[in-house]
Design an enzyme around this catalytic site. Structure first.
Site, PDB file in Angstrom:
ATOM      1  N   ARG A 224       0.844  -1.204   0.000  1.00 49.38           N
ATOM      2  CA  ARG A 224       0.000   0.000   0.000  1.00 49.38           C
ATOM      3  C   ARG A 224       0.872   1.244   0.000  1.00 49.38           C
ATOM      4  O   ARG A 224       0.585   2.235  -0.678  1.00 49.38           O
ATOM      5  CB  ARG A 224      -0.885   0.022   1.239  1.00 49.38           C
ATOM      6  CG  ARG A 224      -1.954  -1.020   1.245  1.00 49.38           C
ATOM      7  CD  ARG A 224      -2.760  -0.919   2.545  1.00 49.38           C
ATOM      8  NE  ARG A 224      -3.630  -2.054   2.653  1.00 49.38           N
ATOM      9  CZ  ARG A 224      -3.723  -2.844   3.709  1.00 49.38           C
ATOM     10  NH1 ARG A 224      -3.018  -2.597   4.801  1.00 49.38           N
ATOM     11  NH2 ARG A 224      -4.536  -3.864   3.711  1.00 49.38           N
ATOM     12  N   ASP A 262     -15.736  -3.524  -4.389  1.00 48.23           N
ATOM     13  CA  ASP A 262     -15.721  -4.836  -3.722  1.00 48.23           C
ATOM     14  C   ASP A 262     -17.128  -5.415  -3.825  1.00 48.23           C
ATOM     15  O   ASP A 262     -18.113  -4.666  -3.816  1.00 48.23           O
ATOM     16  CB  ASP A 262     -15.319  -4.707  -2.253  1.00 48.23           C
ATOM     17  CG  ASP A 262     -14.876  -6.036  -1.653  1.00 48.23           C
ATOM     18  OD1 ASP A 262     -13.661  -6.228  -1.442  1.00 48.23           O
ATOM     19  OD2 ASP A 262     -15.763  -6.886  -1.373  1.00 48.23           O
ATOM     20  N   ALA A 292     -16.236  -7.907  -9.595  1.00 45.91           N
ATOM     21  CA  ALA A 292     -15.079  -7.371 -10.320  1.00 45.91           C
ATOM     22  C   ALA A 292     -15.217  -7.537 -11.836  1.00 45.91           C
ATOM     23  O   ALA A 292     -15.004  -6.583 -12.588  1.00 45.91           O
ATOM     24  CB  ALA A 292     -13.815  -8.076  -9.843  1.00 45.91           C
ATOM     25  N   CYS A 352      -2.749 -14.131  -3.627  1.00 46.73           N
ATOM     26  CA  CYS A 352      -2.458 -14.610  -2.267  1.00 46.73           C
ATOM     27  C   CYS A 352      -2.713 -16.112  -2.162  1.00 46.73           C
ATOM     28  O   CYS A 352      -2.815 -16.651  -1.069  1.00 46.73           O
ATOM     29  CB  CYS A 352      -3.266 -13.842  -1.223  1.00 46.73           C
ATOM     30  SG  CYS A 352      -5.035 -13.989  -1.455  1.00 46.73           S
TER      31      CYS A 352
HETATM   32  N1  SAH Z   1      -7.095  -5.290  -0.958  1.00 47.33           N
HETATM   33  C1  SAH Z   1      -7.758  -5.534   0.299  1.00 47.33           C
HETATM   34  C2  SAH Z   1      -7.924  -7.007   0.601  1.00 47.33           C
HETATM   35  C3  SAH Z   1      -8.675  -7.775  -0.461  1.00 47.33           C
HETATM   36  S1  SAH Z   1      -9.341  -9.269   0.104  1.00 47.33           S
HETATM   37  C4  SAH Z   1      -7.026  -4.812   1.405  1.00 47.33           C
HETATM   38  O1  SAH Z   1      -5.979  -4.211   1.162  1.00 47.33           O
HETATM   39  O2  SAH Z   1      -7.502  -4.848   2.550  1.00 47.33           O
HETATM   40  C5  SAH Z   1     -10.320  -9.742  -1.239  1.00 47.33           C
HETATM   41  C6  SAH Z   1     -11.645  -8.986  -1.371  1.00 47.33           C
HETATM   42  O3  SAH Z   1     -12.252  -9.394  -2.584  1.00 47.33           O
HETATM   43  C7  SAH Z   1     -12.674  -9.262  -0.280  1.00 47.33           C
HETATM   44  O4  SAH Z   1     -13.011  -8.051   0.350  1.00 47.33           O
HETATM   45  C8  SAH Z   1     -13.887  -9.839  -1.023  1.00 47.33           C
HETATM   46  O5  SAH Z   1     -15.127  -9.349  -0.537  1.00 47.33           O
HETATM   47  C9  SAH Z   1     -13.658  -9.332  -2.431  1.00 47.33           C
HETATM   48  N2  SAH Z   1     -14.250 -10.136  -3.508  1.00 47.33           N
HETATM   49  C10 SAH Z   1     -14.360 -11.476  -3.586  1.00 47.33           C
HETATM   50  N3  SAH Z   1     -14.902 -11.844  -4.774  1.00 47.33           N
HETATM   51  C11 SAH Z   1     -15.130 -10.699  -5.465  1.00 47.33           C
HETATM   52  C12 SAH Z   1     -15.666 -10.417  -6.748  1.00 47.33           C
HETATM   53  N4  SAH Z   1     -16.062 -11.399  -7.557  1.00 47.33           N
HETATM   54  N5  SAH Z   1     -15.748  -9.133  -7.132  1.00 47.33           N
HETATM   55  C13 SAH Z   1     -15.339  -8.124  -6.320  1.00 47.33           C
HETATM   56  N6  SAH Z   1     -14.838  -8.339  -5.092  1.00 47.33           N
HETATM   57  C14 SAH Z   1     -14.726  -9.604  -4.660  1.00 47.33           C
END
Ligand code: SAH
Length: 408
Positions: A224, A262, A292, A352
Site C-alpha cells: 500500500r 468490492d 469485479a 495470495c
Molecule cells: N485489498 C484488500 C484485501 C482484499 S481481500 C485490502 O488491502 O484490505 C479480497 C476482497 O475481494 C474481499 O473483500 C472480497 O469481498 C472481495 N471479492 C471477492 N470476490 C469478489 C468479486 N467477484 N468481485 C469483487 N470483489 C470480490
C-alpha cells in the site's frame, strides 16, 4: 506422553527443522496410559522419536496427511514458559524491525510456521489481539496463548478468538470457536464503532467480530505504501478493495480520483467510514459494491480508463487441484485490467493463493498481457511483509506475490 516413532530415515526433514511429520512417515504410535481410545486425540501434544529412538521434538497431533506439527525440536516436553518465550521472541522481532511506533499499532504478531508456531495466527489492532487457530492443537492451547500475549505485548488489553473459518471443519473441538478470551471492559458492539487501529498514520475501523479473516489484511501494508508513491494526480481503481486499504494510501499520495470496488456491501460501508475518518473533505472518492468482472466489463463498455489499477483478489486457488482454474481466473482478470490502463499507466496485481507460485502467477500475467497485446514491463516484484516471515526451512509459508507493471 504419547510417543510417535518414525520409520527408518524419515527423521531427515525434522533434523532440517521442517515442522511437519507426514502420516506416511510414522512406524508406530505408543499411547500413554491415559488413553481409552486406540489413537491419540486430535490436538494432543505428542513426542516424536526416530526409528533409532533419537528424540526429535514435540508437537501437536493432527488427523490428516500432516500427522504432527512440531512446536519444539530436540526436546521431549514443552518448557513451562514455552508460550511466553515464543510470543516474546515474536514481539521482539516486530519491535527490532521498527514496526511498532506511534503511527503504527497494527501488525501481525505471530505468523504460523514463520514464527515457529505452526497453525497459529495472532494479529494486533491497537489494544486488541485477534487469535486464529488453524489446528485443533492451537485451539486446545488458546487460553495459554491468550495469557502469553497479554503478558508479553504491552499494548494488548483484550483478546478475541476467531477460528470459525480456519479450524478443520469436522474436528470435534471442545469449547467455542469464536469469542472473547479476555473480555474487554471497554468494547461492546456499539463501542466497536469507535474503535480505530493505526497503520502508517492512517486510521482503520477493524471489525474483527464480523469482518473477514482477523478483520484486516495486514499483509498488504508495504505494498500500500508503494501505491502511495505512485498515486499523485492519478485516476486510481482499487479493485477487491475490502475496507479500502490501498484507497486510503492512494488518497494520501495525492490521487486525482479513487474508485474502490468490492462485491461485499459490508466492506464498502467500511471503506466509506475509513475515507470519511481520514479525509473528511474528500470529494474524489467513490465506493461501489459490484462483482469485479462485471464492473470491469461495464466500465470498459463505457470507455472508462485508469492511470493506476490495483487488483488484489481473494485466493483463487485454495487447494492444489484448483490451480489450473485459478490461473485462468488470474489471466482473465488481469487481461481486463490491462485493457483499461491508459498508456503509461501502472497495474499493481497480486495473488495470495499459496498453491500458485511466483512463476505460475507471472506466467498468468504474461498471458494476460500477450492476450491484450500491450507492451508491459515489470517495475517491482512484491511479496508479503516482514511481520509475515517465511521460515527458511518451511518454504510453503510463502504465499503473497505481486507485480507492478508499467503498461505502454
Ligand atoms: N485489498 C484488500 C484485501 C482484499 S481481500 C485490502 O488491502 O484490505 C479480497 C476482497 O475481494 C474481499 O473483500 C472480497 O469481498 C472481495 N471479492 C471477492 N470476490 C469478489 C468479486 N467477484 N468481485 C469483487 N470483489 C470480490
Amino acid at each position: 506422553m504419547t510417543t510417535i516413532y518414525l520409520k527408518p530415515h524419515k527423521e531427515e526433514s525434522l533434523r532440517r527443522f521442517h515442522p511437519w511429520v507426514f502420516s506416511g512417515a510414522i512406524a508406530r504410535v505408543v499411547l500413554d496410559a491415559s488413553h481409552k481410545s486406540a489413537a491419540p486425540e486430535e490436538g494432543e501434544i505428542v513426542s516424536v522419536r526416530s526409528a533409532t529412538n533419537e528424540i526429535l521434538g514435540v508437537g501437536h497431533w493432527q488427523i490428516g496427511s500432516i500427522a504432527v506439527r512440531i512446536l519444539a525440536f530436540g526436546v521431549e516436553t514443552l518448557p513451562l514458559d514455552f508460550w511466553q518465550e515464543r510470543v516474546r521472541a515474536a514481539y521482539q522481532v516486530r519491535e527490532a524491525i521498527g514496526l511498532i511506533k506511534q503511527d503504527n499499532n497494527t501488525f501481525r504478531l505471530i505468523h504460523g510456521e514463520g514464527d515457529f508456531l505452526p497453525g497459529l495466527i495472532v494479529d494486533i489492532y491497537a489494544d486488541t489481539a485477534v487469535i486464529q487457530a488453524h489446528s485443533v492443537g492451537m485451539h486446545v492451547c488458546r487460553n495459554e496463548i491468550a495469557s502469553a500475549v497479554l503478558s508479553e505485548v504491552p499494548q494488548v488489553q483484550n483478546v478475541y478468538y476467531k477460528s470459525d473459518d480456519t479450524l478443520p471443519f469436522k474436528a470435534p473441538v471442545k469449547g467455542d470457536r469464536v469469542g472473547w478470551l479476555k473480555e474487554p471492559a471497554a468494547i461492546s458492539h456499539q463501542q466497536l464503532e469507535e474503535f480505530w487501529s493505526i497503520e502508517n498514520g492512517l486510521e482503520f475501523r477493524i471489525d474483527w467480530l464480523r469482518g473477514q479473516k482477523t478483520g484486516f489484511f495486514i499483509d498488504q501494508r508495504e505494498n500500500r505504501a508503494l501505491v502511495e508513491r505512485y498515486a499523485k494526480d492519478k485516476d486510481v481503481l482499487n479493485m477487491f478493495c475490502y475496507t479500502g486499504g490501498f484507497s486510503l494510501y492512494a488518497l494520501r499520495g495525492g490521487a486525482k480520483e479513487v474508485d474502490s470496488v468490492d462485491v461485499s456491501q459490508k466492506a464498502i460501508d467500511l471503506v466509506n467510514i475509513n475515507v470519511a475518518r481520514n479525509f473528511p473533505n474528500a470529494k474524489n472518492h467513490t465506493a461501489v459494491a459490484a462483482d469485479a468482472f462485471e464492473y470491469l466489463s461495464a466500465q470498459k463498455a463505457e470507455g472508462r480508463t485508469y492511470d493506476l489499477i490495483i487488483l488484489d483478489p481473494p485466493a483463487f486457488a485454495k487447494h492444489r487441484d484448483a490451480v489450473k482454474n485459478a490461473l485462468r481466473g488470474y489471466q482473465r482478470i488481469n487481461a481486463k485490467a490491462i485493457e483499461m490502463i491508459r498508456p503509461g499507466g501502472i497495474l499493481f496485481t497480486f495473488s495470495c493463493s499459496q498453491a500458485v507460485d511466483k512463476e505460475a502467477f507471472r506466467l498468468a500475467v504474461f498471458s494476460a498481457a500477450a492476450q491484450v497485446g500491450r507492451k508491459v514491463r515489470i517495475l517491482h516484484q512484491l511479496h508479503q511483509p516482514q511481520d509475515h516471515p517465511i521460515n527458511i526451512y518451511h518454504p510453503e509459508g510463502e504465499y503473497l506475490k505481486g507485480l507492478v507493471l508499467y503498461v505502454e
